[in-house]
Design a protein around this motif. Structure first.
Motif, PDB file in Angstrom:
ATOM      1  N   GLU A   1       0.843  -1.194   0.000  1.00  0.00           N
ATOM      2  CA  GLU A   1       0.000   0.000   0.000  1.00  0.00           C
ATOM      3  C   GLU A   1       0.883   1.251   0.000  1.00  0.00           C
ATOM      4  OE1 GLU A   1      -3.269  -0.021  -0.334  1.00  0.00           O
ATOM      5  OE2 GLU A   1      -3.219  -2.220  -0.383  1.00  0.00           O
ATOM      6  N   PRO A   2       0.366   2.353  -0.564  1.00  0.00           N
ATOM      7  CA  PRO A   2       1.149   3.598  -0.556  1.00  0.00           C
ATOM      8  C   PRO A   2       1.487   4.000   0.879  1.00  0.00           C
ATOM      9  CG  PRO A   2      -0.830   3.846  -1.903  1.00  0.00           C
ATOM     10  CD  PRO A   2      -0.936   2.520  -1.245  1.00  0.00           C
ATOM     11  N   GLY A   3       2.721   4.403   1.093  1.00  0.00           N
ATOM     12  CA  GLY A   3       3.135   4.878   2.411  1.00  0.00           C
ATOM     13  C   GLY A   3       3.518   3.781   3.383  1.00  0.00           C
ATOM     14  N   GLU A   4       3.416   2.530   2.962  1.00  0.00           N
ATOM     15  CA  GLU A   4       3.775   1.426   3.846  1.00  0.00           C
ATOM     16  C   GLU A   4       5.289   1.335   4.029  1.00  0.00           C
ATOM     17  OE1 GLU A   4       1.873  -2.254   2.463  1.00  0.00           O
ATOM     18  OE2 GLU A   4       2.346  -3.061   4.439  1.00  0.00           O
ATOM     19  N   PHE A   5       5.717   0.788   5.157  1.00  0.00           N
ATOM     20  CA  PHE A   5       7.132   0.466   5.382  1.00  0.00           C
ATOM     21  C   PHE A   5       7.195  -1.047   5.537  1.00  0.00           C
ATOM     22  CE2 PHE A   5      11.165   2.595   6.970  1.00  0.00           C
ATOM     23  CZ  PHE A   5      11.928   1.458   6.843  1.00  0.00           C
ATOM     24  N   LEU A   6       7.621  -1.699   4.456  1.00  0.00           N
ATOM     25  CA  LEU A   6       7.607  -3.161   4.434  1.00  0.00           C
ATOM     26  C   LEU A   6       9.013  -3.705   4.632  1.00  0.00           C
ATOM     27  CD1 LEU A   6       5.866  -5.757   3.730  1.00  0.00           C
ATOM     28  CD2 LEU A   6       6.703  -5.482   1.409  1.00  0.00           C
ATOM     29  N   GLY A   7       9.161  -4.579   5.600  1.00  0.00           N
ATOM     30  CA  GLY A   7      10.451  -5.224   5.815  1.00  0.00           C
ATOM     31  C   GLY A   7      10.468  -6.588   5.141  1.00  0.00           C
ATOM     32  N   ILE A   8      11.561  -6.909   4.483  1.00  0.00           N
ATOM     33  CA  ILE A   8      11.663  -8.225   3.831  1.00  0.00           C
ATOM     34  C   ILE A   8      12.847  -8.973   4.439  1.00  0.00           C
ATOM     35  CG2 ILE A   8      11.980  -9.450   1.641  1.00  0.00           C
ATOM     36  CD1 ILE A   8      10.821  -7.030   0.221  1.00  0.00           C
ATOM     37  N   ILE A   9      12.595 -10.156   4.973  1.00  0.00           N
ATOM     38  CA  ILE A   9      13.698 -10.921   5.543  1.00  0.00           C
ATOM     39  C   ILE A   9      13.779 -12.301   4.899  1.00  0.00           C
ATOM     40  CG2 ILE A   9      13.794  -9.716   7.745  1.00  0.00           C
ATOM     41  CD1 ILE A   9      12.135 -11.758   9.020  1.00  0.00           C
ATOM     42  N   GLY A  10      14.952 -12.868   4.938  1.00  0.00           N
ATOM     43  CA  GLY A  10      15.187 -14.183   4.353  1.00  0.00           C
ATOM     44  C   GLY A  10      16.678 -14.395   4.241  1.00  0.00           C
ATOM     45  N   HIS A  11      17.070 -15.669   4.133  1.00  0.00           N
ATOM     46  CA  HIS A  11      18.480 -16.021   3.976  1.00  0.00           C
ATOM     47  C   HIS A  11      19.049 -15.492   2.685  1.00  0.00           C
ATOM     48  CE1 HIS A  11      19.305 -18.699   7.097  1.00  0.00           C
ATOM     49  NE2 HIS A  11      18.376 -19.569   6.789  1.00  0.00           N
ATOM     50  N   THR A  12      20.379 -15.488   2.584  1.00  0.00           N
ATOM     51  CA  THR A  12      21.026 -15.352   1.299  1.00  0.00           C
ATOM     52  C   THR A  12      20.543 -16.557   0.480  1.00  0.00           C
ATOM     53  OG1 THR A  12      22.924 -14.566   2.511  1.00  0.00           O
ATOM     54  CG2 THR A  12      23.284 -15.081   0.199  1.00  0.00           C
ATOM     55  N   GLY A  13      20.079 -16.297  -0.732  1.00  0.00           N
ATOM     56  CA  GLY A  13      19.594 -17.411  -1.545  1.00  0.00           C
ATOM     57  C   GLY A  13      18.108 -17.686  -1.368  1.00  0.00           C
ATOM     58  N   SER A  14      17.399 -16.834  -0.580  1.00  0.00           N
ATOM     59  CA  SER A  14      15.962 -17.050  -0.399  1.00  0.00           C
ATOM     60  C   SER A  14      15.169 -16.448  -1.552  1.00  0.00           C
ATOM     61  CB  SER A  14      15.500 -16.422   0.913  1.00  0.00           C
ATOM     62  OG  SER A  14      15.742 -15.031   0.885  1.00  0.00           O
ATOM     63  N   GLY A  15      15.854 -15.716  -2.421  1.00  0.00           N
ATOM     64  CA  GLY A  15      15.186 -15.124  -3.573  1.00  0.00           C
ATOM     65  C   GLY A  15      14.906 -13.641  -3.414  1.00  0.00           C
ATOM     66  N   LYS A  16      15.351 -13.034  -2.288  1.00  0.00           N
ATOM     67  CA  LYS A  16      14.988 -11.624  -2.095  1.00  0.00           C
ATOM     68  C   LYS A  16      15.666 -10.699  -3.092  1.00  0.00           C
ATOM     69  CE  LYS A  16      17.590 -11.710   2.141  1.00  0.00           C
ATOM     70  NZ  LYS A  16      18.893 -11.613   1.965  1.00  0.00           N
ATOM     71  N   SER A  17      16.944 -10.962  -3.441  1.00  0.00           N
ATOM     72  CA  SER A  17      17.609 -10.101  -4.426  1.00  0.00           C
ATOM     73  C   SER A  17      16.907 -10.194  -5.775  1.00  0.00           C
ATOM     74  CB  SER A  17      19.065 -10.495  -4.590  1.00  0.00           C
ATOM     75  OG  SER A  17      19.724 -10.384  -3.372  1.00  0.00           O
ATOM     76  N   THR A  18      16.549 -11.419  -6.162  1.00  0.00           N
ATOM     77  CA  THR A  18      15.845 -11.603  -7.430  1.00  0.00           C
ATOM     78  C   THR A  18      14.511 -10.862  -7.387  1.00  0.00           C
ATOM     79  OG1 THR A  18      16.843 -13.777  -7.571  1.00  0.00           O
ATOM     80  CG2 THR A  18      15.009 -13.342  -9.043  1.00  0.00           C
ATOM     81  N   LEU A  19      13.806 -11.006  -6.270  1.00  0.00           N
ATOM     82  CA  LEU A  19      12.503 -10.361  -6.148  1.00  0.00           C
ATOM     83  C   LEU A  19      12.611  -8.851  -6.336  1.00  0.00           C
ATOM     84  CD1 LEU A  19       9.501 -10.190  -5.302  1.00  0.00           C
ATOM     85  CD2 LEU A  19      10.273 -10.100  -2.937  1.00  0.00           C
ATOM     86  N   ILE A  20      13.530  -8.211  -5.604  1.00  0.00           N
ATOM     87  CA  ILE A  20      13.531  -6.747  -5.658  1.00  0.00           C
ATOM     88  C   ILE A  20      14.008  -6.218  -7.011  1.00  0.00           C
ATOM     89  CG2 ILE A  20      13.697  -6.385  -3.162  1.00  0.00           C
ATOM     90  CD1 ILE A  20      16.644  -5.831  -3.520  1.00  0.00           C
ATOM     91  N   GLN A  21      14.808  -6.992  -7.732  1.00  0.00           N
ATOM     92  CA  GLN A  21      15.230  -6.509  -9.048  1.00  0.00           C
ATOM     93  C   GLN A  21      14.098  -6.565 -10.073  1.00  0.00           C
ATOM     94  OE1 GLN A  21      19.246  -7.279 -10.496  1.00  0.00           O
ATOM     95  NE2 GLN A  21      19.658  -8.319  -8.574  1.00  0.00           N
ATOM     96  N   HIS A  22      12.997  -7.219  -9.701  1.00  0.00           N
ATOM     97  CA  HIS A  22      11.831  -7.198 -10.583  1.00  0.00           C
ATOM     98  C   HIS A  22      11.015  -5.928 -10.387  1.00  0.00           C
ATOM     99  CE1 HIS A  22      12.453 -11.546 -11.143  1.00  0.00           C
ATOM    100  NE2 HIS A  22      11.821 -11.345 -12.273  1.00  0.00           N
ATOM    101  N   LEU A  23      11.120  -5.332  -9.192  1.00  0.00           N
ATOM    102  CA  LEU A  23      10.219  -4.242  -8.844  1.00  0.00           C
ATOM    103  C   LEU A  23      10.476  -2.994  -9.676  1.00  0.00           C
ATOM    104  CD1 LEU A  23      10.158  -4.710  -4.974  1.00  0.00           C
ATOM    105  CD2 LEU A  23       8.688  -5.741  -6.709  1.00  0.00           C
ATOM    106  N   ASN A  24      11.721  -2.816 -10.153  1.00  0.00           N
ATOM    107  CA  ASN A  24      11.990  -1.664 -11.019  1.00  0.00           C
ATOM    108  C   ASN A  24      12.370  -2.104 -12.431  1.00  0.00           C
ATOM    109  OD1 ASN A  24      14.571  -2.588 -10.666  1.00  0.00           O
ATOM    110  ND2 ASN A  24      15.472  -0.568 -10.383  1.00  0.00           N
TER     111      ASN A  24
END
Lengths: 268, 283, 287
Positions: free
Chosen positions: C32-55
């Motif tokens: 949602e607009p204005g939200e502060f979302l924290g993302i946690i997970g191990h190295t290799g959990s897919g978080k880097s891949t995920l965020i590179q999709h957002l832009n």
């Protein structure tokens, strides 16, 4: 992607091709290249192709990986092919358009050139795929050892080479990262003319160089901390020793080269 | 206990730009590090902690004062290799200290430099890799390993020199929590089982919890020095130095101010919970 | 309407080779607009891949990313415009600095955006102010600054594009405690004063606990949990089994419960735990 570059990559294994002494492999590649440049007939190239195929089979390196290695030099292969195809003068003209003409000689030359480059690259890649960079530089150092008498810094040169090989994957990964980061700031690497494209590289090259210098600095300190003080008095974990298989392989190599020379001399 | 490293009014300055006065990174440090101890050095960036570490094996040489490694003066060129062999160092960026493309070759690098005979190198490499729990990775390519694994390889590369002391210069700073745990448990084990002296430079406060001794550097000098309980009890001082205290200590500190009778030195989660539970039962 | 919507996102690396693997698999969530979302997970959990999709640095193998309700890949040629709306700060961003002066480096993004003259100058100075850089530092070479300052210049370089969504990958990694606190304060300020949406990837549970309104836990390419910190950390045992950390205070609270002291599982900050303990003392209900 840059990550697809396979230069200097090593596929660990335990095949006869892996077990050969690196010096043997370097010498074999020298023989192989000499043979490639001596070959002058389809029969000779056929023989070389068979030799390579056997080596590939023995090494258990997938043909796919070898073909992939050709990708970065595809341009050179196509370019030499076209050059030879269109610009070889000759009598037997098969096709012509203005200054461009295809002659029977040109067709033959183009085929030979393309075959030669492809076999050459696949052959040398096979060596790097089956030899760890460390043992490769180790072998080179031992082969060139005699030059030390003439004050050639053989140890230093091979150390530089092995560190360069060690850092290729690291720097490729880093280039990828910097590119993504600059793209995230709206950098555009695709559009624009040549000048603009060249300028677009600055935001990649500057950070890359700075980081390479930083890495070099830190690595030098780390090496000193591990008591590195040049080649003097160094021992080795793996001492190179020629085995029977090395003599066999080298003899085979010499025989094949002799065969190719014979084909050239008597094959006319 | 005998002495591993001793510094005497140690001073050090980095070369300054022309016309500028040199800035002293160390301004008189007197320390004695006992053999077999586990020492954590804390401090904010620029406090001099990394500079101090680098004087321990003659990567940096004193500009004033002395550093002795097992009684040998680091300024004496003659002892240079001997000192570096006794005090191994692991750095922050795992990628920038791995020399070879194969794990075993990298671990063998130091013994090769020292001229150790081949069979002995083999033995040392295998022992070192076992000591850091990486013996399955003998022929792997280091660049394909995780950060924590790479740092363990770097530690093995140092252990293969058979040193008496290992200095980790912010070696956990670039790792994720899992990697940090791997490295920490590895060095704690080396300290416990092989009696290797460990000097751990870090700015993660929680890594100091299990140390024998914690030294806090500030402005090129030793500011606090004592057991973790003693040092983390100085909540106000630590905050003043730009360091945080573990949440456990923060909680105990707040509760004390509200009049609850809890000690400040219950650092670990378990002792903290026990202290709070005890105080609640009493009241 | 959510500002970002991720629908059934799957990303497969090295398609058609023996190394083929899904880095993220069928992930769906919205922000949602204005939200502060924290993302946690191990190295290799897919978080880097995920965020590179957002832009739009990576293109989904399957699924779609909606920004303000529009598929960002509807017109692939306009993907650059997405990068100005979704600012992404990579890990160790100081390694991408390249200009002669801090000012020029911060100006790189907004210039690419097409800003010129006063508008550009204003964007650069405002971003510099947000991260606490002084005017005289703007004319310095970025390479003369300390590590923490370089990091702030790099952050300013993204803030200067005034993105509505700011995605940060481990922004405080490698900094000392004071540096970490400063940087997080900069990010909170941008969140508050620009009504920006923040997505923060961090290994530090304490950092996430202190800042996020909602937490997304990733594990091997899937969403393991999602919810406000009190809910997520209340499932501490599950997090620990998954090999993830929980805030130190959550562990203290768990240990207290083990000793029979009734602490609410939703407690995860020092302040909240302090309050509960003091309330218990006043209640005096322990024996």
């Amino acid at each position: 992607m840059l990550k697809d570059i396979t230069l200097g990559q090593y596929f660990p294994g335990n095949t006869p091709a892996h077990r050969l002494d690196p010096r043997t492999k370097i010498l074999l590649v020298v023989l192989y290249i000499t043979a490639l440049f001596t070959a002058g007939s389809f029969l000779a190239y056929g023989l070389m192709a068979v030799v390579l195929a056997v080596c590939v089979r023995v090494s258990k390196v997938g043909l796919k990986a070898l073909v992939k290695g050709l990708k970065p030099v595809l341009f050179i292969i196509v370019f030499t092919g076209i050059l030879n195809l269109f610009f070889t003068p000759g009598e037997n003209v098969l096709w012509a358009l203005g200054p461009l003409q295809i002659t029977a000689g040109g067709l033959r030359n183009a085929a030979f050139m393309v075959l030669r480059i492809m076999l050459l690259i696949m052959g040398t890649f096979l060596m790097t795929y089956t030899t760890s960079p460390i043992s490769l530089t180790d072998g080179l150092e031992r082969l060139l050892n005699g030059l030390k008498r003439f004050h050639v810094p053989v140890h230093e040169l091979t150390m530089i080479m092995s560190i360069a090989l060690r850092f290729i994957p690291t720097l490729i990964e880093e280039t990828d990262k910097i590119m993504s980061a600059q793209k995230a700031r709206g950098a555009d690497f695709e559009s624009g003319n040549l000048m603009e494209k060249a300028r677009a590289l600055v935001p990649i090259l500057v950070p890359l160089f700075i980081s390479a210098f930083r890495r070099a600095d830190e690595l030098a300190t780390a090496m000193e901390c591990r008591c590195y003080h040049g080649g003097e008095g160094r021992t080795k974990l793996h001492v190179l020793r020629y085995e029977r298989r090395d003599y066999v392989a080298l003899s085979l190599g010499v025989l094949i080269l002799a065969g190719v020379i014979a084909l050239r001399v008597f094959g006319k | 206990m005998s002495t591993m490293i001793e510094t005497e009014s140690l001073r050090f300055a980095y070369p300054a730009d022309e016309g500028q006065k040199p800035v002293y990174a160390l301004r008189g440090v007197d320390l004695t590090i006992e053999k077999g101890s586990f020492v954590v050095i804390l401090g904010h960036n620029g406090s001099g902690k990394s500079t101090l570490a680098k004087t321990f094996n003659a990567v940096l040489l004193p500009a004033g004062g002395k550093v002795y490694v097992e009684g040998r003066d680091t300024l004496d060129q003659e002892f240079l290799l001997a000192i570096r062999q006794r005090v191994g160092m692991v750095f922050q960026n795992p990628d920038n200290q791995i020399v070879a493309n194969v794990v075993e070759e990298d671990v063998a690098f130091a013994p090769e430099n020292l001229g150790v005979p081949t069979e002995e190198i083999r033995r040392r490499v295998d022992n070192a890799l076992r000591a850091v729990g990486m013996d399955e990775f003998v022929t792997h390519a280091p660049h394909l390993l995780s950060g924590g694994q790479k740092q363990r390889i770097a530690i093995a590369g140092v252990i293969a020199m058979e040193p008496a002391c290992v200095v980790l210069d912010e070696a956990t700073a670039m790792l994720d929590p899992l990697g940090r745990r791997e490295v920490l448990s590895t060095v704690h084990r080396l300290n416990r089982e092989k009696g290797i002296t460990v000097v751990l430079i870090t700015h993660h406060m929680d890594e100091a919890e299990k140390a024998d001794r914690v030294i806090v550097m500030n402005d090129g000098r030793v500011d606090l020095d004592g057991t973790p309980q003693e040092v983390f009890g100085q909540v106000a001082r630590l905050r003043h130095l730009g360091l945080t205290v573990p949440d456990t200590v923060d909680l105990l500190d707040r509760l004390r101010q509200k009049g609850l009778d809890v000690p400040l030195d219950a650092l670990s989660v378990e002792t903290c919970a026990q202290a709070v539970a005890g105080a609640l039962r009493k009241s | 309407m959510p500002i970002l919507e991720i629908k059934h996102l799957t990303h497969t690396y090295s398609v058609g080779t023996p190394f083929q693997r899904n880095a993220v698999e069928d992930i769906s969530f919205s922000v949602e607009p204005g939200e502060f979302l924290g993302i946690i997970g191990h190295t290799g959990s897919g978080k880097s891949t995920l965020i590179q999709h957002l832009n739009g640095l990576l293109r989904p193998t399957e699924g779609e990313i909606l920004l303000n309700g529009k598929d960002i890949w509807a017109e692939p040629k306009k993907i650059r415009a997405v990068r100005f709306q979704v600012g992404l700060v990579f890990q160790y961003p100081e390694y991408q600095l390249f200009e002669e002066t801090v000012y020029k480096d911060i100006a790189f993004g907004p210039k690419n955006q097409g800003k010129t003259g006063d508008e550009l100058d204003h964007a650069v100075r405002e971003a510099a102010r947000l991260v606490g850089l002084r005017d005289e530092q703007l004319e310095k070479s970025p390479f003369e600054l300390s590590g923490g300052q370089k990091r702030r210049v790099a952050l300013a370089g993204v803030l200067a594009m005034e993105p509505k969504v700011l995605v940060l990958d481990e922004p405080t990694a490698g900094l000392d405690p004071a540096g970490r606190e400063n940087l997080m304060a900069n990010i909170r300020e941008y969140h508050r004063h620009k009504d920006a949406t923040i997505l923060l990837v961090s290994h530090s549970m304490d950092e996430i606990a202190r800042n996020a309104d909602r937490i997304l836990v990733l594990k091997s390419g899937h969403i393991l949990m999602s919810g406000p910190p009190s809910e997520v950390f209340a499932r501490a045992e599950e997090l620990l089994t998954a090999g993830l950390d929980v805030p130190q205070i959550t562990r203290v609270a768990m240990a207290l419960r083990d000793q029979g002291i009734p602490i609410d599982p939703a407690v995860y900050t020092v302040e909240a735990l302090e309050k509960q303990i003091l309330a218990l003392r006043r209640g005096g209900g322990l024996c």
